[in-house]
Enzyme design. Structure first.
Site, mmCIF file in Angstrom:
data_model
loop_
_atom_site.group_PDB
_atom_site.id
_atom_site.type_symbol
_atom_site.label_atom_id
_atom_site.label_comp_id
_atom_site.label_asym_id
_atom_site.label_seq_id
_atom_site.Cartn_x
_atom_site.Cartn_y
_atom_site.Cartn_z
ATOM 1 C CB CYS A 138 -0.893 0.071 1.092
ATOM 2 S SG CYS A 138 -2.359 0.883 1.026
ATOM 3 C CG HIS A 139 -0.550 4.723 1.491
ATOM 4 N ND1 HIS A 139 -1.702 4.093 1.554
ATOM 5 C CD2 HIS A 139 -0.652 5.867 0.483
ATOM 6 C CE1 HIS A 139 -2.670 4.748 0.704
ATOM 7 N NE2 HIS A 139 -2.147 5.958 0.380
ATOM 8 C CD GLU A 170 -4.328 7.647 -1.996
ATOM 9 O OE1 GLU A 170 -5.367 7.927 -1.008
ATOM 10 O OE2 GLU A 170 -3.127 7.309 -1.790
#
Length: 238
Positions: A138-139, A170
């Protein structure tokens, strides 16, 4: 052969999100699912953040993301996972040479601290230099901002294929203005800046990961377990 010992990196940052209504921090299953997979594969597993602290992400505690046995393990403060998480050291207190696998969990808050998390980045660099596996989900890819291949001085992701949370997601979550307010790069932007090729699945919530040599990256929370298992498979072939 690198040691069969893994470090799961945890974001120490927290911030308001969703127009200030909720708090982002560690996305719980992005650390919990890799923890379970690594332990099941016989790894000794540590968790650490830059400051030794964490804040649980609000969204990650909702029933769609945290339920069943995962919820039980999270609620049980005596579970191995919670004891490790609630008592984790600062990354600077650890010896990176001990680890054969580095896994960056995330949550949107990782966009804040990971790009400058020098101690965590140093451990990942050491793992890479020792021939180990470096992974993110993910991030978590925000941590690649300053992880270098010590043999070349170039980013470890340069010339490689990676994935991470999509910019489309997002916008779908309607939080892009807030993320830009933090001054954050999106995962595809990080990849491009570092000379990597960003890939993604068609669906923003698909379970999807990319393996490129000793680098393994996952797209979103649904990909945490498969990314960890893929990283284990790579490690077992070293």
């Amino acid at each position: 052969m690198p040691a069969r010992k893994a470090l799961i990196a945890v974001t120490s940052a927290s911030a308001s999100l969703f127009n200030g209504k909720e708090t982002t921090g560690l996305f719980i299953t992005e650390a919990l699912h890799p923890f379970k997979a690594l332990v099941a594969a016989g790894f000794e597993v540590d968790l650490a953040s830059e400051t030794g602290t964490y804040t649980p992400d609000w969204l990650s505690q909702q029933p769609d993301f945290l339920n069943g046995a995962d919820l039980d393990m999270w609620n049980d403060t005596n579970s191995d996972f919670r004891k490790k998480l609630d008592n984790m050291p600062k990354a600077s207190e650890l010896d990176g040479s001990q680890y054969g696998l580095f896994f960056a969990s995330a949550g949107h808050a990782a966009l804040i601290d990971y790009p400058k998390a020098k101690a965590l980045q140093e451990i990942a660099e050491q793992v890479w230099a020792n021939g180990g596996v470096v992974a993110s989900v993910c991030h978590g890819g925000a941590i690649f901002s300053d992880i270098l291949d010590r043999a070349t001085g170039e980013p470890i992701v340069k010339g490689k294929k990676v994935t991470g949370f999509t910019t489309e997601a997002e916008y779908t979550m309607k939080i892009m203005p807030e993320l830009r307010g933090w001054g954050s790069e999106m995962m595809d932007e990080v990849a491009t800046r570092l000379g990597a090729t960003y890939e993604r699945s068609d669906g923003i919530w698909d379970d999807y990961h990319v393996v490129d040599g000793r680098l393994v990256t996952g797209q979103n929370p649904a990909s945490a377990a498969s990314t960890a298992k893929a990283a284990i498979e790579v490690f077992d072939k070293l």
